[in-house]
Design a protein around this motif. Structure first.
Motif, PDB file in Angstrom:
ATOM      1  N   LYS A  33       4.743 -18.772  -8.062  1.00 31.26           N
ATOM      2  CA  LYS A  33       4.858 -17.647  -7.137  1.00 31.26           C
ATOM      3  C   LYS A  33       3.491 -17.017  -6.877  1.00 31.26           C
ATOM      4  O   LYS A  33       2.650 -16.930  -7.765  1.00 31.26           O
ATOM      5  CB  LYS A  33       5.803 -16.592  -7.720  1.00 31.26           C
ATOM      6  CG  LYS A  33       6.030 -15.407  -6.792  1.00 31.26           C
ATOM      7  CD  LYS A  33       6.859 -14.339  -7.447  1.00 31.26           C
ATOM      8  CE  LYS A  33       8.233 -14.890  -7.724  1.00 31.26           C
ATOM      9  NZ  LYS A  33       9.104 -13.925  -8.378  1.00 31.26           N
ATOM     10  N   VAL A  34       3.309 -16.591  -5.631  1.00 32.28           N
ATOM     11  CA  VAL A  34       2.067 -15.923  -5.233  1.00 32.28           C
ATOM     12  C   VAL A  34       2.437 -14.503  -4.797  1.00 32.28           C
ATOM     13  O   VAL A  34       3.260 -14.315  -3.910  1.00 32.28           O
ATOM     14  CB  VAL A  34       1.376 -16.671  -4.069  1.00 32.28           C
ATOM     15  CG1 VAL A  34       0.101 -15.946  -3.658  1.00 32.28           C
ATOM     16  CG2 VAL A  34       1.099 -18.119  -4.453  1.00 32.28           C
ATOM     17  N   PHE A  35       1.836 -13.523  -5.443  1.00 30.40           N
ATOM     18  CA  PHE A  35       2.077 -12.115  -5.138  1.00 30.40           C
ATOM     19  C   PHE A  35       0.754 -11.494  -4.722  1.00 30.40           C
ATOM     20  O   PHE A  35      -0.199 -11.475  -5.497  1.00 30.40           O
ATOM     21  CB  PHE A  35       2.653 -11.396  -6.368  1.00 30.40           C
ATOM     22  CG  PHE A  35       2.790  -9.917  -6.180  1.00 30.40           C
ATOM     23  CD1 PHE A  35       3.840  -9.394  -5.438  1.00 30.40           C
ATOM     24  CD2 PHE A  35       1.875  -9.039  -6.738  1.00 30.40           C
ATOM     25  CE1 PHE A  35       3.969  -8.026  -5.260  1.00 30.40           C
ATOM     26  CE2 PHE A  35       1.988  -7.675  -6.565  1.00 30.40           C
ATOM     27  CZ  PHE A  35       3.047  -7.172  -5.816  1.00 30.40           C
ATOM     28  N   GLU A  36       0.690 -10.997  -3.490  1.00 26.79           N
ATOM     29  CA  GLU A  36      -0.555 -10.444  -2.969  1.00 26.79           C
ATOM     30  C   GLU A  36      -0.315  -9.033  -2.442  1.00 26.79           C
ATOM     31  O   GLU A  36       0.406  -8.850  -1.467  1.00 26.79           O
ATOM     32  CB  GLU A  36      -1.077 -11.309  -1.821  1.00 26.79           C
ATOM     33  CG  GLU A  36      -1.320 -12.757  -2.209  1.00 26.79           C
ATOM     34  CD  GLU A  36      -1.482 -13.662  -1.003  1.00 26.79           C
ATOM     35  OE1 GLU A  36      -2.500 -14.380  -0.966  1.00 26.79           O
ATOM     36  OE2 GLU A  36      -0.602 -13.653  -0.117  1.00 26.79           O
ATOM     37  N   VAL A  37      -0.926  -8.061  -3.078  1.00 21.47           N
ATOM     38  CA  VAL A  37      -0.826  -6.680  -2.610  1.00 21.47           C
ATOM     39  C   VAL A  37      -1.684  -6.544  -1.357  1.00 21.47           C
ATOM     40  O   VAL A  37      -2.852  -6.928  -1.349  1.00 21.47           O
ATOM     41  CB  VAL A  37      -1.289  -5.681  -3.690  1.00 21.47           C
ATOM     42  CG1 VAL A  37      -1.350  -4.265  -3.137  1.00 21.47           C
ATOM     43  CG2 VAL A  37      -0.374  -5.750  -4.900  1.00 21.47           C
ATOM     44  N   GLN A  38      -1.093  -5.999  -0.316  1.00 20.18           N
ATOM     45  CA  GLN A  38      -1.816  -5.764   0.932  1.00 20.18           C
ATOM     46  C   GLN A  38      -2.348  -4.338   0.983  1.00 20.18           C
ATOM     47  O   GLN A  38      -3.459  -4.098   1.425  1.00 20.18           O
ATOM     48  CB  GLN A  38      -0.891  -6.021   2.134  1.00 20.18           C
ATOM     49  CG  GLN A  38      -0.289  -7.414   2.145  1.00 20.18           C
ATOM     50  CD  GLN A  38      -1.337  -8.501   2.273  1.00 20.18           C
ATOM     51  OE1 GLN A  38      -2.165  -8.472   3.185  1.00 20.18           O
ATOM     52  NE2 GLN A  38      -1.324  -9.452   1.352  1.00 20.18           N
ATOM     53  N   ARG A  39      -1.517  -3.391   0.561  1.00 20.31           N
ATOM     54  CA  ARG A  39      -1.923  -1.982   0.524  1.00 20.31           C
ATOM     55  C   ARG A  39      -0.957  -1.221  -0.375  1.00 20.31           C
ATOM     56  O   ARG A  39       0.165  -1.667  -0.604  1.00 20.31           O
ATOM     57  CB  ARG A  39      -1.972  -1.369   1.930  1.00 20.31           C
ATOM     58  CG  ARG A  39      -0.698  -1.489   2.716  1.00 20.31           C
ATOM     59  CD  ARG A  39      -0.857  -1.316   4.227  1.00 20.31           C
ATOM     60  NE  ARG A  39      -1.893  -2.067   4.862  1.00 20.31           N
ATOM     61  CZ  ARG A  39      -1.792  -3.353   5.254  1.00 20.31           C
ATOM     62  NH1 ARG A  39      -0.684  -4.008   5.052  1.00 20.31           N
ATOM     63  NH2 ARG A  39      -2.795  -3.949   5.843  1.00 20.31           N
ATOM     64  N   ALA A  40      -1.415  -0.103  -0.879  1.00 26.07           N
ATOM     65  CA  ALA A  40      -0.577   0.751  -1.714  1.00 26.07           C
ATOM     66  C   ALA A  40      -0.904   2.204  -1.406  1.00 26.07           C
ATOM     67  O   ALA A  40      -2.066   2.560  -1.199  1.00 26.07           O
ATOM     68  CB  ALA A  40      -0.812   0.451  -3.197  1.00 26.07           C
ATOM     69  N   LEU A  41       0.133   3.011  -1.376  1.00 21.69           N
ATOM     70  CA  LEU A  41      -0.003   4.429  -1.052  1.00 21.69           C
ATOM     71  C   LEU A  41       0.622   5.259  -2.153  1.00 21.69           C
ATOM     72  O   LEU A  41       1.684   4.909  -2.675  1.00 21.69           O
ATOM     73  CB  LEU A  41       0.707   4.737   0.271  1.00 21.69           C
ATOM     74  CG  LEU A  41       0.351   3.859   1.461  1.00 21.69           C
ATOM     75  CD1 LEU A  41       1.337   4.074   2.595  1.00 21.69           C
ATOM     76  CD2 LEU A  41      -1.063   4.143   1.908  1.00 21.69           C
ATOM     77  N   GLU A  42      -0.011   6.364  -2.496  1.00 19.86           N
ATOM     78  CA  GLU A  42       0.513   7.285  -3.508  1.00 19.86           C
ATOM     79  C   GLU A  42       0.626   8.666  -2.889  1.00 19.86           C
ATOM     80  O   GLU A  42      -0.304   9.150  -2.248  1.00 19.86           O
ATOM     81  CB  GLU A  42      -0.428   7.313  -4.710  1.00 19.86           C
ATOM     82  CG  GLU A  42       0.038   8.215  -5.826  1.00 19.86           C
ATOM     83  CD  GLU A  42      -0.892   8.187  -7.026  1.00 19.86           C
ATOM     84  OE1 GLU A  42      -0.861   9.159  -7.793  1.00 19.86           O
ATOM     85  OE2 GLU A  42      -1.649   7.210  -7.202  1.00 19.86           O
ATOM     86  N   ASP A  43       1.791   9.289  -3.082  1.00 18.38           N
ATOM     87  CA  ASP A  43       2.029  10.643  -2.580  1.00 18.38           C
ATOM     88  C   ASP A  43       2.861  11.386  -3.615  1.00 18.38           C
ATOM     89  O   ASP A  43       4.057  11.116  -3.759  1.00 18.38           O
ATOM     90  CB  ASP A  43       2.753  10.591  -1.235  1.00 18.38           C
ATOM     91  CG  ASP A  43       2.975  11.970  -0.625  1.00 18.38           C
ATOM     92  OD1 ASP A  43       2.294  12.928  -1.039  1.00 18.38           O
ATOM     93  OD2 ASP A  43       3.831  12.084   0.267  1.00 18.38           O
ATOM     94  N   GLY A  44       2.234  12.271  -4.353  1.00 13.19           N
ATOM     95  CA  GLY A  44       2.952  12.983  -5.411  1.00 13.19           C
ATOM     96  C   GLY A  44       3.443  12.001  -6.460  1.00 13.19           C
ATOM     97  O   GLY A  44       2.662  11.247  -7.028  1.00 13.19           O
ATOM     98  N   ASN A  45       4.757  11.979  -6.679  1.00 13.44           N
ATOM     99  CA  ASN A  45       5.327  11.074  -7.681  1.00 13.44           C
ATOM    100  C   ASN A  45       5.888   9.795  -7.061  1.00 13.44           C
ATOM    101  O   ASN A  45       6.608   9.048  -7.706  1.00 13.44           O
ATOM    102  CB  ASN A  45       6.403  11.782  -8.505  1.00 13.44           C
ATOM    103  CG  ASN A  45       7.651  12.105  -7.697  1.00 13.44           C
ATOM    104  OD1 ASN A  45       7.622  12.169  -6.462  1.00 13.44           O
ATOM    105  ND2 ASN A  45       8.757  12.325  -8.388  1.00 13.44           N
ATOM    106  N   LEU A  46       5.531   9.532  -5.798  1.00 14.17           N
ATOM    107  CA  LEU A  46       5.996   8.343  -5.084  1.00 14.17           C
ATOM    108  C   LEU A  46       4.851   7.372  -4.832  1.00 14.17           C
ATOM    109  O   LEU A  46       3.735   7.786  -4.535  1.00 14.17           O
ATOM    110  CB  LEU A  46       6.622   8.725  -3.744  1.00 14.17           C
ATOM    111  CG  LEU A  46       7.843   9.633  -3.797  1.00 14.17           C
ATOM    112  CD1 LEU A  46       8.222  10.067  -2.385  1.00 14.17           C
ATOM    113  CD2 LEU A  46       9.007   8.930  -4.483  1.00 14.17           C
ATOM    114  N   VAL A  47       5.165   6.076  -4.939  1.00 12.71           N
ATOM    115  CA  VAL A  47       4.204   5.027  -4.629  1.00 12.71           C
ATOM    116  C   VAL A  47       4.906   3.996  -3.757  1.00 12.71           C
ATOM    117  O   VAL A  47       6.046   3.614  -4.047  1.00 12.71           O
ATOM    118  CB  VAL A  47       3.669   4.335  -5.911  1.00 12.71           C
ATOM    119  CG1 VAL A  47       2.798   3.135  -5.565  1.00 12.71           C
ATOM    120  CG2 VAL A  47       2.910   5.318  -6.774  1.00 12.71           C
TER     121      VAL A  47
END
Length: 123
Positions: free
Chosen positions: A60-74
């Motif tokens: 399996k190939v897992f590639e993060v493209q982008r991640a956002l954090e807002d308070g206690n949410l990701v």
């Protein structure tokens, strides 16, 4: 201490690599629940499903493209391919954190088509 965004990414990377037991032990909170419609909503069921998927798809190939954090949410937008030649899917995981770790998890996915009228692509 890693940010919750970093924790969410590491959790997903471990699960994709077949180390879901470690991921859940390290990051899942005591009241963890998820909203994947294909499995019961508890941590144990999802962890075992992730383990089984990793066994069935060892490349399996897992590639993060982008991640956002807002308070206690990701939110983590990624490309997941079951093997290197698979077109895969665009997946968004949404995490809600509490003091002791991941409290809640949602995931949404869309298969990558062979052809698309959208010239921008999915990533």
């Amino acid at each position: 201490m890693a940010t919750i965004k970093e924790q969410a990414i590491t959790f997903l990377q471990l699960c994709a690599a077949g180390q879901s037991r470690e991921a859940f032990a390290q990051f899942a909170g005591s009241g963890f629940k998820h909203h994947n419609v294909y499995f019961k909503g508890d941590a144990q069921t999802l962890m075992e499903a992730m383990e089984e998927n990793a066994r069935q798809n060892p490349n399996k190939v897992f590639e993060v493209q982008r991640a956002l954090e807002d308070g206690n949410l990701v939110a983590v937008h990624s490309r997941v391919r079951q093997n290197p030649t698979d077109l895969g899917a665009a997946v968004v995981h949404i995490f809600r954190f509490e003091d002791d770790g991941i409290a809640e998890l949602w995931d949404l996915g869309q298969a990558v088509p062979e052809e698309s009228v959208n010239e921008n692509g999915m990533f």
